[in-house]
Motif scaffolding. Structure first.
Motif, PDB file in Angstrom:
ATOM      1  N   ALA A  98      54.059  47.206  48.873  1.00  0.00           N
ATOM      2  CA  ALA A  98      54.492  45.852  48.315  1.00  0.00           C
ATOM      3  C   ALA A  98      53.315  44.893  48.588  1.00  0.00           C
ATOM      4  CB  ALA A  98      55.569  45.271  49.326  1.00  0.00           C
ATOM      5  N   GLN A 102      51.703  42.582  45.701  1.00  0.00           N
ATOM      6  CA  GLN A 102      51.841  40.962  45.703  1.00  0.00           C
ATOM      7  C   GLN A 102      50.351  40.382  45.843  1.00  0.00           C
ATOM      8  OE1 GLN A 102      53.023  39.738  49.886  1.00  0.00           O
ATOM      9  NE2 GLN A 102      52.276  37.647  49.547  1.00  0.00           N
ATOM     10  N   GLN A 105      49.111  40.513  42.213  1.00  0.00           N
ATOM     11  CA  GLN A 105      49.590  39.428  41.433  1.00  0.00           C
ATOM     12  C   GLN A 105      49.036  37.957  41.552  1.00  0.00           C
ATOM     13  OE1 GLN A 105      53.882  39.973  41.611  1.00  0.00           O
ATOM     14  NE2 GLN A 105      53.806  41.831  40.239  1.00  0.00           N
ATOM     15  N   THR A 106      48.754  37.966  42.789  1.00  0.00           N
ATOM     16  CA  THR A 106      48.297  36.359  43.122  1.00  0.00           C
ATOM     17  C   THR A 106      47.079  36.226  42.380  1.00  0.00           C
ATOM     18  OG1 THR A 106      49.642  36.576  45.420  1.00  0.00           O
ATOM     19  CG2 THR A 106      48.223  34.930  45.068  1.00  0.00           C
TER      20      THR A 106
END
Length: 130
Positions: A98, A102, A105-106
């Motif tokens: 996860a 995250q 994608q950031t």
């Protein structure tokens, strides 16, 4: 410590030295996180290289890399962890998966630390004589 030799008595001191090296790199990375985030990321990467099966250390390295905006290196670090664990028929923890998703994608914009020379930020100051 005697890397070329394979004596049974060396196994424990080698492992202690490896663990001490990991702890030292992570501690120094924590100390430098605010003042020199690029060096902190490099130290976190070096610690993760010494502990290729550690989710926790890979997470720390990925977070340090994300702080400097290097999403490609975040992806590469996650890939190295995944590959290492696959070699021993394991997989990254749900938390690591996860976090990697995250952080990848950031699209963080790294702060401008200037031209990095000798591991330190270099900032060109205007000529004060004008």
């Amino acid at each position: 410590m005697c890397q070329a030799q394979d004596y049974d008595w060396l196994e424990q001191p080698r492992e202690q030295q490896r663990r001490q090296g990991i702890r030292a790199r992570l501690h120094l990375a924590e100390l430098l996180a605010d003042s020199d985030p690029r060096q902190a990321a490099a130290l976190s990467q070096a610690a993760a290289d010494l502990a290729p099966y550690s989710d926790d250390i890979a997470q720390r390295a990925m977070q340090a890399l994300a702080r400097i905006g290097d999403t490609a290196a975040v992806s590469a670090r996650y890939g190295r962890l995944r590959d290492a664990l696959q070699d021993i028929d394991e997989e990254p923890s749900a938390e690591t998966i996860a976090l990697a998703a995250q952080l990848q994608q950031t699209d963080r914009t790294a702060p401008d630390y200037g031209d990095v020379r000798h591991g330190r930020p270099y900032v060109h100051l205007p000529d004060a004589s004008r």
